[in-house]
Motif scaffolding. Structure first.
Motif, PDB file in Angstrom:
ATOM      1  N   ILE A   6       3.834   7.452 -18.349  1.00 44.53           N
ATOM      2  CA  ILE A   6       2.723   7.087 -17.483  1.00 44.53           C
ATOM      3  C   ILE A   6       1.966   5.936 -18.134  1.00 44.53           C
ATOM      4  CG2 ILE A   6       0.514   7.832 -16.524  1.00 44.53           C
ATOM      5  CD1 ILE A   6       1.729  10.626 -16.239  1.00 44.53           C
ATOM      6  N   GLY A   7       1.706   4.906 -17.358  1.00 44.30           N
ATOM      7  CA  GLY A   7       0.958   3.759 -17.850  1.00 44.30           C
ATOM      8  C   GLY A   7      -0.163   3.404 -16.895  1.00 44.30           C
ATOM      9  N   GLU A   8      -1.015   2.478 -17.319  1.00 41.15           N
ATOM     10  CA  GLU A   8      -2.111   1.998 -16.477  1.00 41.15           C
ATOM     11  C   GLU A   8      -1.916   0.508 -16.198  1.00 41.15           C
ATOM     12  OE1 GLU A   8      -6.930   1.235 -16.676  1.00 41.15           O
ATOM     13  OE2 GLU A   8      -6.042   2.872 -17.867  1.00 41.15           O
ATOM     14  N   VAL A   9      -2.059   0.129 -14.941  1.00 39.07           N
ATOM     15  CA  VAL A   9      -1.941  -1.281 -14.559  1.00 39.07           C
ATOM     16  C   VAL A   9      -3.156  -2.026 -15.099  1.00 39.07           C
ATOM     17  CG1 VAL A   9      -1.752  -2.921 -12.664  1.00 39.07           C
ATOM     18  CG2 VAL A   9      -0.656  -0.672 -12.474  1.00 39.07           C
ATOM     19  N   VAL A  10      -2.909  -3.010 -15.957  1.00 39.34           N
ATOM     20  CA  VAL A  10      -4.019  -3.766 -16.544  1.00 39.34           C
ATOM     21  C   VAL A  10      -4.060  -5.211 -16.042  1.00 39.34           C
ATOM     22  CG1 VAL A  10      -4.157  -2.357 -18.620  1.00 39.34           C
ATOM     23  CG2 VAL A  10      -2.630  -4.348 -18.587  1.00 39.34           C
ATOM     24  N   GLU A  11      -2.972  -5.672 -15.427  1.00 40.49           N
ATOM     25  CA  GLU A  11      -2.959  -7.046 -14.921  1.00 40.49           C
ATOM     26  C   GLU A  11      -1.858  -7.184 -13.871  1.00 40.49           C
ATOM     27  OE1 GLU A  11      -2.664 -11.668 -16.594  1.00 40.49           O
ATOM     28  OE2 GLU A  11      -2.236  -9.971 -17.917  1.00 40.49           O
ATOM     29  N   ILE A  12      -2.136  -7.967 -12.844  1.00 37.79           N
ATOM     30  CA  ILE A  12      -1.131  -8.301 -11.831  1.00 37.79           C
ATOM     31  C   ILE A  12      -0.872  -9.792 -11.924  1.00 37.79           C
ATOM     32  CG2 ILE A  12      -0.582  -8.342  -9.377  1.00 37.79           C
ATOM     33  CD1 ILE A  12      -2.385  -5.878  -9.057  1.00 37.79           C
ATOM     34  N   LYS A  13       0.294 -10.137 -12.414  1.00 34.17           N
ATOM     35  CA  LYS A  13       0.637 -11.543 -12.624  1.00 34.17           C
ATOM     36  C   LYS A  13       1.012 -12.241 -11.319  1.00 34.17           C
ATOM     37  CE  LYS A  13       0.558 -12.301 -17.177  1.00 34.17           C
ATOM     38  NZ  LYS A  13      -0.167 -13.421 -17.819  1.00 34.17           N
ATOM     39  N   LYS A  14       1.790 -11.540 -10.478  1.00 38.64           N
ATOM     40  CA  LYS A  14       2.271 -12.173  -9.253  1.00 38.64           C
ATOM     41  C   LYS A  14       2.594 -11.105  -8.221  1.00 38.64           C
ATOM     42  CE  LYS A  14       5.062 -15.610  -9.796  1.00 38.64           C
ATOM     43  NZ  LYS A  14       6.285 -16.409 -10.066  1.00 38.64           N
ATOM     44  N   GLN A  15       2.246 -11.386  -6.986  1.00 42.16           N
ATOM     45  CA  GLN A  15       2.581 -10.502  -5.874  1.00 42.16           C
ATOM     46  C   GLN A  15       3.048 -11.362  -4.707  1.00 42.16           C
ATOM     47  OE1 GLN A  15      -1.288  -8.404  -5.558  1.00 42.16           O
ATOM     48  NE2 GLN A  15      -0.159  -6.492  -5.796  1.00 42.16           N
ATOM     49  N   ASN A  16       4.141 -10.944  -4.065  1.00 45.09           N
ATOM     50  CA  ASN A  16       4.607 -11.682  -2.885  1.00 45.09           C
ATOM     51  C   ASN A  16       4.943 -10.763  -1.717  1.00 45.09           C
ATOM     52  OD1 ASN A  16       7.035 -10.505  -3.597  1.00 45.09           O
ATOM     53  ND2 ASN A  16       8.050 -12.420  -4.185  1.00 45.09           N
ATOM     54  N   GLY A  17       4.512  -9.506  -1.824  1.00 48.83           N
ATOM     55  CA  GLY A  17       4.785  -8.545  -0.756  1.00 48.83           C
ATOM     56  C   GLY A  17       6.103  -7.815  -0.919  1.00 48.83           C
ATOM     57  N   GLN A  18       6.947  -8.302  -1.822  1.00 48.17           N
ATOM     58  CA  GLN A  18       8.247  -7.678  -2.051  1.00 48.17           C
ATOM     59  C   GLN A  18       8.431  -7.235  -3.495  1.00 48.17           C
ATOM     60  OE1 GLN A  18      10.872 -10.837  -0.724  1.00 48.17           O
ATOM     61  NE2 GLN A  18      10.921 -10.020   1.351  1.00 48.17           N
ATOM     62  N   LEU A  19       7.842  -8.001  -4.421  1.00 43.87           N
ATOM     63  CA  LEU A  19       7.971  -7.686  -5.839  1.00 43.87           C
ATOM     64  C   LEU A  19       6.662  -7.999  -6.537  1.00 43.87           C
ATOM     65  CD1 LEU A  19       9.930  -6.920  -8.212  1.00 43.87           C
ATOM     66  CD2 LEU A  19      10.346  -9.380  -8.472  1.00 43.87           C
ATOM     67  N   ASP A  20       6.142  -7.027  -7.254  1.00 40.45           N
ATOM     68  CA  ASP A  20       4.924  -7.220  -8.038  1.00 40.45           C
ATOM     69  C   ASP A  20       5.301  -7.332  -9.516  1.00 40.45           C
ATOM     70  OD1 ASP A  20       3.488  -6.822  -5.680  1.00 40.45           O
ATOM     71  OD2 ASP A  20       3.212  -4.676  -6.081  1.00 40.45           O
ATOM     72  N   ASP A  21       4.895  -8.424 -10.136  1.00 38.48           N
ATOM     73  CA  ASP A  21       5.082  -8.614 -11.573  1.00 38.48           C
ATOM     74  C   ASP A  21       3.773  -8.204 -12.232  1.00 38.48           C
ATOM     75  OD1 ASP A  21       5.622  -9.417 -14.144  1.00 38.48           O
ATOM     76  OD2 ASP A  21       5.927 -11.536 -13.677  1.00 38.48           O
ATOM     77  N   ILE A  22       3.782  -7.083 -12.926  1.00 37.01           N
ATOM     78  CA  ILE A  22       2.540  -6.518 -13.439  1.00 37.01           C
ATOM     79  C   ILE A  22       2.631  -6.256 -14.945  1.00 37.01           C
ATOM     80  CG2 ILE A  22       2.043  -5.440 -11.212  1.00 37.01           C
ATOM     81  CD1 ILE A  22       2.936  -2.759 -12.365  1.00 37.01           C
ATOM     82  N   ARG A  23       1.479  -5.976 -15.555  1.00 37.79           N
ATOM     83  CA  ARG A  23       1.426  -5.566 -16.943  1.00 37.79           C
ATOM     84  C   ARG A  23       0.795  -4.183 -17.002  1.00 37.79           C
ATOM     85  NH1 ARG A  23       4.115  -9.142 -16.379  1.00 37.79           N
ATOM     86  NH2 ARG A  23       4.266 -11.150 -17.460  1.00 37.79           N
ATOM     87  N   VAL A  24       1.407  -3.334 -17.788  1.00 37.98           N
ATOM     88  CA  VAL A  24       0.925  -1.951 -17.898  1.00 37.98           C
ATOM     89  C   VAL A  24       0.651  -1.616 -19.358  1.00 37.98           C
ATOM     90  CG1 VAL A  24       2.112  -1.168 -15.817  1.00 37.98           C
ATOM     91  CG2 VAL A  24       3.292  -1.065 -18.020  1.00 37.98           C
TER      92      VAL A  24
END
Length: 356
Positions: A6-24
């Motif tokens: 289990i992690g916590e989302v700390v940053e959302i680098k990119k979102q396009n409605g199909q793929l989210d590039d995030i940092r946890v």
């Protein structure tokens, strides 16, 4: 088999409605992760997410990221979807798709009435990185022709993971996408390679088709143990339906592994043993020394006796790629580091343009 944390989302680098590039954040460490919002819902900073951490823990290059299994703070996500055909069947992540063959599909009768691909050129690669140089050269030579990309389920299953496919579609270099088997997310969803080919011809009205797996390939260093072996049965299917099967050989002089020097053992195995029909194989003309290696491989494995080998002059690949502002990379190498690999795909586009 499956590692989870289990992690916590700390940053959302990119979102396009199909793929989210995030940092946890997991136990005080920050990791890159991907979320597929159409499967697991939207995420926002602060959300607690259940992650598949298997690939990172194994230090894998292919698929070596964390993936969101579920957003624990958005468990009631009402995800869009229609259709009755399931992909990723009998797994916790199975998804429904609106398959074109389904009895409720408006295209259902197309498959009953189909007769032939009528010589439609279909180019088959083994690595996803062949797509960009092929599309760049094909569209530059044929700006008004319709190019369709069919993605197999030999590697990444969601087409959303392919930055190449998304970029090429945005730039108009791919007109439509089709996913089949357990691959999903294309403009059209199909059950198998045969109906995918029929969809390209009869529904999308393609002038040319490129087929390959998505990002990633599984290989074991053994003769038959690699997912790119699918190239053989796909070429057979094209011929069976009356299409024109054209194969891109995997060629490199930058790979340090002997089995991939010149024409890769992958291609030699497929062309020599796996494919059952005669196919057209464009071979780029390189320097005399490199040509000698390739021609010896062709002769030693009797590939010229089984297939139609065509030698292509090609000095345009890099210019075609650059003209659209594209970047290419395969096995960590860019064009300058492994030009022969990318030229091989580009030459297939030249070949089908000059030999209609």
């Amino acid at each position: 088999m499956l590692s989870r944390k289990i992690g916590e989302v700390v940053e959302i680098k990119k979102q396009n409605g199909q793929l989210d590039d995030i940092r946890v954040e997991i136990n005080g460490e920050i990791f890159r992760a991907y979320n597929y919002p159409k499967m697991t819902g939207e995420v926002k900073v602060g959300d607690k997410v259940l992650l598949n951490t298997t690939a990172v823990e194994l230090s894998l290059g292919t698929g070596g990221y964390h993936y969101v299994i579920s957003n624990l703070d958005n468990m009631e996500a009402d995800l869009e979807g229609q259709g009755h055909i399931m992909k990723l069947r009998y797994t916790p992540m199975q998804v429904r798709v609106d398959s074109v063959e389904d009895h409720e599909s408006k295209y259902h009768d197309v498959f009953e009435e189909f007769e032939t691909l009528n010589g439609m050129p279909v180019v088959v690669g083994t690595l996803h990185s062949m797509l960009t140089p092929f599309a760049a050269t094909y569209k530059r030579l044929n700006p008004n022709k319709k190019l369709v990309y069919i993605m197999t389920d030999g590697a990444a299953l969601p087409i959303y993971f392919s930055m190449n496919a998304a970029t090429l579609k945005d730039k108009g270099l791919i007109d439509s996408t089709i996913t089949f088997g357990n691959a999903f997310g294309g403009d059209y969803e199909c059950i198998n390679i045969y109906t995918a080919l029929i969809t390209a011809k009869e529904i999308v009205k393609a002038d040319a088709v490129f087929i390959s797996m998505g990002p990633g390939i599984a290989g074991t260093g053994t003769k038959y143990g690699f997912t790119g072996i699918e190239q053989g049965p796909i070429l057979d299917a094209i011929s069976k339906l009356g299409g024109r099967p054209i194969a891109i050989p995997r060629i490199s002089f930058a790979d340090m592994r002997d089995r991939h020097n010149g024409i890769s053992h992958h291609s030699i195995t497929i062309f020599g043993e796996i494919v059952n029909v005669e196919v057209e194989i464009p071979i780029t003309i390189y320097s005399e020394e490199k040509d000698s290696v390739i021609k010896n491989q062709i002769k030693e494995n009797n590939l010229d006796k089984k297939h139609k080998i065509e030698y292509i002059e090609n000095n345009r690949t890099k210019d075609d790629i650059d003209s659209y502002g594209l970047k290419v990379k395969s096995m960590g190498r860019n064009y300058e580091q492994d030009s022969e690999f990318f030229d091989s795909a580009s030459s297939a586009a030249i070949y089908i343009t000059e030999n209609k």
